[in-house]
Design a protein around this motif. Structure first.
Motif, PDB file in Angstrom:
ATOM      1  N   ILE A   1      -0.680   2.209   9.160  1.00 34.77           N
ATOM      2  CA  ILE A   1      -0.433   1.013   9.976  1.00 34.77           C
ATOM      3  C   ILE A   1       0.533   1.335  11.136  1.00 34.77           C
ATOM      4  O   ILE A   1       1.529   2.020  10.939  1.00 34.77           O
TER       5      ILE A   1
ATOM      6  N   ASN B   1      -1.528  -4.615  10.812  1.00 34.74           N
ATOM      7  CA  ASN B   1      -1.265  -4.920   9.396  1.00 34.74           C
ATOM      8  C   ASN B   1      -1.957  -6.198   8.916  1.00 34.74           C
ATOM      9  O   ASN B   1      -1.695  -6.675   7.819  1.00 34.74           O
TER      10      ASN B   1
ATOM     11  N   THR C   1      -3.380  -2.770   4.352  1.00 36.01           N
ATOM     12  CA  THR C   1      -2.379  -1.767   3.971  1.00 36.01           C
ATOM     13  C   THR C   1      -2.661  -0.396   4.587  1.00 36.01           C
ATOM     14  O   THR C   1      -1.748   0.370   4.846  1.00 36.01           O
TER      15      THR C   1
END
Lengths: 81, 146, 146, 81
Positions: free
Chosen positions: B85, B35, B43
């Protein structure tokens, strides 16, 4: 002679295409494909040292001689994994 | 086995593909998306591959590992396209009789993959910008992840 | 997390317990039971543990790994009781930002586990005999598996 | 004084029990527990060099002094993993 030129990653963004059949002079070598790309977009100059070339799916040295019908790929620094 | 896929990687399945009643050790390396990158918030990510060449190189490095260590089975799966993610982008699994070989071959495979297999990562940042991850010497930037 | 359990180990679950959006690398070591030992056919295996001491030692070696490498999360699960051939007897998972740390810590943990954690394996052979696996220097016998 | 003696793996098979409260002389050390075991089964002699001892869940040296109420475990070569 004609080659199939493939661009990836940042090279594709700078060149504005992902695949094109291009005419190159006889006795061209791999890194010669960069010359025509620089004429389209001078930002390619900054990338000169980071780019590698593959001919027919194999990495080659910059001075590898090209042949009619070759698939030539411009390979920016990889980031898989 | 090796594969470049647009689907979510089923880690258990990759592991199952190397487990053997004759080989007691399995080493697995999983690369997961992060992340953050260079201190900025990521994102989502997207991977693209020069597929026929990447496939060819995976085949080659697996054969190199086979020749170098006494391993039983090897599987390498790399995901391309959009990856959320924390999801796996790559899974490498190696089985062997002795753990040393499984560890070494697994490490070799991920090092070789990151070194030259034509796959590229593009990071989408929370400020709306999108950038190719380019960790070459010429392009400096921060240390390679994973 | 660490656990000594009589249940089948859910490998995916152990991996999930270490994956983090902040850590891009995961190394997993899985020990699976083998169908042979010293050239003889093994039909099933049983593990016994000195549970309170084994738990204490797992806790200790995990803390050692934490102190030694910059790793994010560590999980170690060892199964005891009867284990079928090809099933996981131990699963170790380590997540970290850089793959080197995950590989090193994972290797350290399995080495330390095999070296001293009080768990014993008993092998059931196809000729009906049952033997404790005793790979000490004093007792010679073949090389250590896994 | 009295200790709780625990046997595992091959030691349990040779000793015929897994846990027993046993009386030991004062000033006993960890490896002294083996003497009483050898008296029960002389095969323990062959294992002398392979056995380790744990007192209250921690490995100790063979000459570690025992105390009343200690949990003493005889640890044959481990084979987990």
């Amino acid at each position: 002679m004609r080659i199939k030129l493939k661009l990836f990653s940042i090279a594709k963004d700078l060149g504005g295409f992902d695949e094109q059949v291009v005419e190159v002079p006889p006795d061209s070598v791999a890194e010669d494909v960069l010359h025509s790309l620089i004429q389209k977009n001078t930002k390619f100059i900054d990338w000169k040292k980071s780019l590698r070339y593959a001919v027919n799916l194999e990495y080659v040295s910059d001075d590898f001689p090209l042949h009619d019908g070759d698939e030539v790929a411009v390979i920016p620094p990889v980031s898989g994994g | 086995m090796h594969e470049i896929t647009r689907n979510r990687i089923d880690v258990e399945n990759v592991i199952r593909s190397v487990v053997s009643p004759e080989a007691g050790a399995v080493n697995v390396f999983i690369g997961t998306t992060r992340n953050h990158s260079s201190g900025r918030t990521v994102t989502s990510l997207e991977y693209e591959a020069y597929e026929p060449m990447a496939t060819r190189m995976l085949d080659m490095i697996i054969r190199e590992a086979w020749n170098q260590w006494d391993v039983k089975n090897i599987s390498v799966v790399h995901r391309i396209g959009r990856v959320g993610i924390g999801e796996a982008s790559v899974v490498i699994a190696v089985s062997s009789s002795h753990r040393d070989e499984a560890f070494r071959a697994s490490r070799f495979l991920i090092d070789r993959l990151k070194d030259g297999v034509p796959i590229w990562k593009r990071e989408f940042f929370d400020d709306g910008s999108v950038e190719w991850s380019l960790h070459s010497h010429a392009q400096k930037t921060e240390t390679e992840a994973g």
